[in-house]
Design a protein around this motif. Structure first.
Motif, PDB file in Angstrom:
ATOM      1  N   GLY A  28       0.793  -1.273   0.027  1.00 11.62           N
ATOM      2  CA  GLY A  28       0.010  -0.174  -0.098  1.00 11.62           C
ATOM      3  C   GLY A  28       0.930   1.159  -0.096  1.00 11.62           C
ATOM      4  O   GLY A  28       0.669   2.277   0.562  1.00 11.62           O
ATOM      5  N   PHE A  29       1.944   1.081  -0.619  1.00  6.89           N
ATOM      6  CA  PHE A  29       2.876   2.295  -0.744  1.00  6.89           C
ATOM      7  C   PHE A  29       2.396   3.604  -1.539  1.00  6.89           C
ATOM      8  O   PHE A  29       1.377   3.255  -2.636  1.00  6.89           O
ATOM      9  N   SER A  30       2.390   4.728  -1.226  1.00  8.82           N
ATOM     10  CA  SER A  30       1.677   5.814  -1.746  1.00  8.82           C
ATOM     11  C   SER A  30       2.334   6.087  -3.274  1.00  8.82           C
ATOM     12  O   SER A  30       1.655   6.537  -4.122  1.00  8.82           O
ATOM     13  N   GLN A  31       3.628   6.089  -3.354  1.00  4.61           N
ATOM     14  CA  GLN A  31       4.432   6.441  -4.696  1.00  4.61           C
ATOM     15  C   GLN A  31       4.412   4.833  -5.600  1.00  4.61           C
ATOM     16  O   GLN A  31       5.378   4.173  -4.938  1.00  4.61           O
ATOM     17  N   LEU A  72      11.974   7.468 -10.782  1.00  2.81           N
ATOM     18  CA  LEU A  72      12.120   6.280 -11.567  1.00  2.81           C
ATOM     19  C   LEU A  72      11.878   6.586 -13.017  1.00  2.81           C
ATOM     20  O   LEU A  72      11.050   7.431 -13.494  1.00  2.81           O
ATOM     21  N   LEU A  73      13.022   6.390 -13.905  1.00  2.00           N
ATOM     22  CA  LEU A  73      13.204   6.631 -15.263  1.00  2.00           C
ATOM     23  C   LEU A  73      12.715   5.396 -16.127  1.00  2.00           C
ATOM     24  O   LEU A  73      13.544   4.425 -15.998  1.00  2.00           O
ATOM     25  N   LEU A  74      11.490   5.485 -16.704  1.00  2.00           N
ATOM     26  CA  LEU A  74      11.013   4.328 -17.403  1.00  2.00           C
ATOM     27  C   LEU A  74      11.086   4.840 -18.681  1.00  2.00           C
ATOM     28  O   LEU A  74      10.862   5.420 -19.401  1.00  2.00           O
ATOM     29  N   THR A  75      11.263   3.462 -19.458  1.00  2.00           N
ATOM     30  CA  THR A  75      11.196   3.503 -20.872  1.00  2.00           C
ATOM     31  C   THR A  75       9.918   2.786 -21.452  1.00  2.00           C
ATOM     32  O   THR A  75       9.662   1.525 -21.103  1.00  2.00           O
ATOM     33  N   THR A  78       6.997   3.497 -26.733  1.00  2.00           N
ATOM     34  CA  THR A  78       7.490   4.337 -27.993  1.00  2.00           C
ATOM     35  C   THR A  78       8.774   4.703 -27.688  1.00  2.00           C
ATOM     36  O   THR A  78       9.264   5.356 -28.909  1.00  2.00           O
ATOM     37  N   GLY A  79       9.325   3.969 -26.979  1.00  2.00           N
ATOM     38  CA  GLY A  79      10.677   4.473 -26.918  1.00  2.00           C
ATOM     39  C   GLY A  79      11.429   5.593 -26.006  1.00  2.00           C
ATOM     40  O   GLY A  79      12.679   5.847 -25.746  1.00  2.00           O
ATOM     41  N   GLU A  80      10.416   6.534 -25.655  1.00  2.95           N
ATOM     42  CA  GLU A  80      10.516   7.703 -24.573  1.00  2.95           C
ATOM     43  C   GLU A  80      10.851   7.218 -23.518  1.00  2.95           C
ATOM     44  O   GLU A  80      10.741   5.933 -22.999  1.00  2.95           O
ATOM     45  N   GLN A  81      11.629   8.109 -22.822  1.00  6.04           N
ATOM     46  CA  GLN A  81      11.745   7.594 -21.286  1.00  6.04           C
ATOM     47  C   GLN A  81      11.091   8.590 -20.524  1.00  6.04           C
ATOM     48  O   GLN A  81      11.166   9.907 -20.691  1.00  6.04           O
ATOM     49  N   ILE A  82      10.397   8.222 -19.336  1.00 13.35           N
ATOM     50  CA  ILE A  82       9.522   9.217 -18.818  1.00 13.35           C
ATOM     51  C   ILE A  82       9.629   9.087 -17.195  1.00 13.35           C
ATOM     52  O   ILE A  82      10.141   8.085 -16.932  1.00 13.35           O
ATOM     53  N   LEU A  83       9.244  10.102 -16.472  1.00 17.58           N
ATOM     54  CA  LEU A  83       9.420   9.901 -15.107  1.00 17.58           C
ATOM     55  C   LEU A  83       8.166   9.417 -14.013  1.00 17.58           C
ATOM     56  O   LEU A  83       7.121   9.861 -14.391  1.00 17.58           O
ATOM     57  N   GLY A  84       8.649   8.577 -13.115  1.00 15.94           N
ATOM     58  CA  GLY A  84       7.890   8.206 -12.264  1.00 15.94           C
ATOM     59  C   GLY A  84       8.140   8.176 -10.989  1.00 15.94           C
ATOM     60  O   GLY A  84       9.583   8.532 -10.675  1.00 15.94           O
ATOM     61  N   LEU A  85       7.537   7.778  -9.882  1.00 16.90           N
ATOM     62  CA  LEU A  85       7.982   7.473  -8.419  1.00 16.90           C
ATOM     63  C   LEU A  85       7.692   6.389  -7.939  1.00 16.90           C
ATOM     64  O   LEU A  85       6.594   5.745  -8.500  1.00 16.90           O
ATOM     65  N   LEU A  86       8.413   5.777  -7.080  1.00 17.58           N
ATOM     66  CA  LEU A  86       8.295   4.609  -6.787  1.00 17.58           C
ATOM     67  C   LEU A  86       8.895   4.346  -5.285  1.00 17.58           C
ATOM     68  O   LEU A  86      10.222   4.774  -4.858  1.00 17.58           O
ATOM     69  N   ASP A  87       8.070   3.977  -4.279  1.00 20.54           N
ATOM     70  CA  ASP A  87       8.604   3.889  -2.884  1.00 20.54           C
ATOM     71  C   ASP A  87       9.087   2.399  -2.888  1.00 20.54           C
ATOM     72  O   ASP A  87       8.370   1.306  -2.913  1.00 20.54           O
ATOM     73  N   VAL A  88      10.192   1.940  -2.179  1.00 16.99           N
ATOM     74  CA  VAL A  88      10.890   0.666  -2.235  1.00 16.99           C
ATOM     75  C   VAL A  88      11.536   0.497  -0.825  1.00 16.99           C
ATOM     76  O   VAL A  88      12.032   1.535  -0.151  1.00 16.99           O
ATOM     77  N   LEU A  89      11.318  -0.604  -0.316  1.00 14.98           N
ATOM     78  CA  LEU A  89      12.237  -1.013   0.928  1.00 14.98           C
ATOM     79  C   LEU A  89      13.352  -0.858   0.693  1.00 14.98           C
ATOM     80  O   LEU A  89      13.890  -1.454  -0.436  1.00 14.98           O
ATOM     81  N   PRO A  90      14.183  -0.348   1.810  1.00 12.75           N
ATOM     82  CA  PRO A  90      15.935  -0.361   1.602  1.00 12.75           C
ATOM     83  C   PRO A  90      16.531  -1.745   1.194  1.00 12.75           C
ATOM     84  O   PRO A  90      17.460  -1.952   0.446  1.00 12.75           O
ATOM     85  N   ASP A  91      15.655  -3.056   1.815  1.00 13.19           N
ATOM     86  CA  ASP A  91      16.439  -4.061   1.568  1.00 13.19           C
ATOM     87  C   ASP A  91      16.291  -4.595   0.073  1.00 13.19           C
ATOM     88  O   ASP A  91      17.111  -5.263  -0.508  1.00 13.19           O
ATOM     89  N   ALA A 115      12.997  14.578 -18.107  1.00 14.05           N
ATOM     90  CA  ALA A 115      11.973  13.798 -18.585  1.00 14.05           C
ATOM     91  C   ALA A 115      10.618  14.520 -18.098  1.00 14.05           C
ATOM     92  O   ALA A 115      10.492  14.960 -17.061  1.00 14.05           O
ATOM     93  N   VAL A 116       9.675  13.847 -19.035  1.00 11.61           N
ATOM     94  CA  VAL A 116       8.068  14.338 -18.640  1.00 11.61           C
ATOM     95  C   VAL A 116       7.690  13.329 -17.713  1.00 11.61           C
ATOM     96  O   VAL A 116       8.286  11.955 -17.918  1.00 11.61           O
ATOM     97  N   THR A 117       6.700  13.620 -16.975  1.00 13.97           N
ATOM     98  CA  THR A 117       6.369  12.668 -15.936  1.00 13.97           C
ATOM     99  C   THR A 117       5.200  11.605 -16.601  1.00 13.97           C
ATOM    100  O   THR A 117       4.848  11.970 -17.783  1.00 13.97           O
ATOM    101  N   GLN A 118       5.073  10.802 -15.772  1.00 12.97           N
ATOM    102  CA  GLN A 118       4.253   9.809 -16.358  1.00 12.97           C
ATOM    103  C   GLN A 118       2.713  10.172 -16.865  1.00 12.97           C
ATOM    104  O   GLN A 118       2.466  10.059 -17.825  1.00 12.97           O
TER     105      GLN A 118
END
Length: 137
Positions: A28-31, A72-75, A78-91, A115-118
């Protein structure tokens, strides 16, 4: 004490990214982005990049605190790279292999900054597809 926020970039494949996104959804992470959306729009054989930018603490949920909020830089397909966010546990982040040299990491951070956002990308794609593909209210 929580481990220090790493100031490094990790490259991951689409399968690894989907696993991290599913874990974020399960906790249930927010990002995070919807896994179904990612399956539909990511380039299947692409590399994606995680860059931790802040420690996110949840006092009310100590079992999943802290989290590292990553840019998060996603490909996408379309081949473009876009920006997202992701919450990740340190481990989970620490288990990702270190595969990039310093110059590559610097290049990725530079691409993240431009990058443009998602959301912007998805809105543009919907507008380009025409009114028949726009969500209805």
């Amino acid at each position: 004490m929580a481990p220090a926020l790493p100031r490094t970039v990790r490259a991951i494949g689409t399968g690894q990214l989907l696993d991290l996104e599913q874990e974020a959804a399960a906790y249930g992470f927010s990002q995070r982005l919807p896994v179904d959306w990612l399956r539909e729009h990511l380039a299947a054989d692409a590399r994606h990049y995680l860059f931790p930018t802040l420690v996110h603490r949840l006092r009310h949920r100590p079992e999943v605190s802290p989290q590292w909020r990553c840019q998060l830089l996603l490909t996408v397909s379309t081949g473009e790279q876009i920006l997202g966010l992701l919450d990740v546990l340190p481990d989970a982040y620490d288990k990702l292999p270190e595969t990039l040299d310093a110059a590559s990491k610097k290049d990725v951070v530079s691409r993240i900054e431009r990058a443009v956002t998602q959301r912007e990308w998805a809105e543009r794609m919907a507008a380009d597809a025409g009114p028949e593909h726009m969500p209805r209210n």
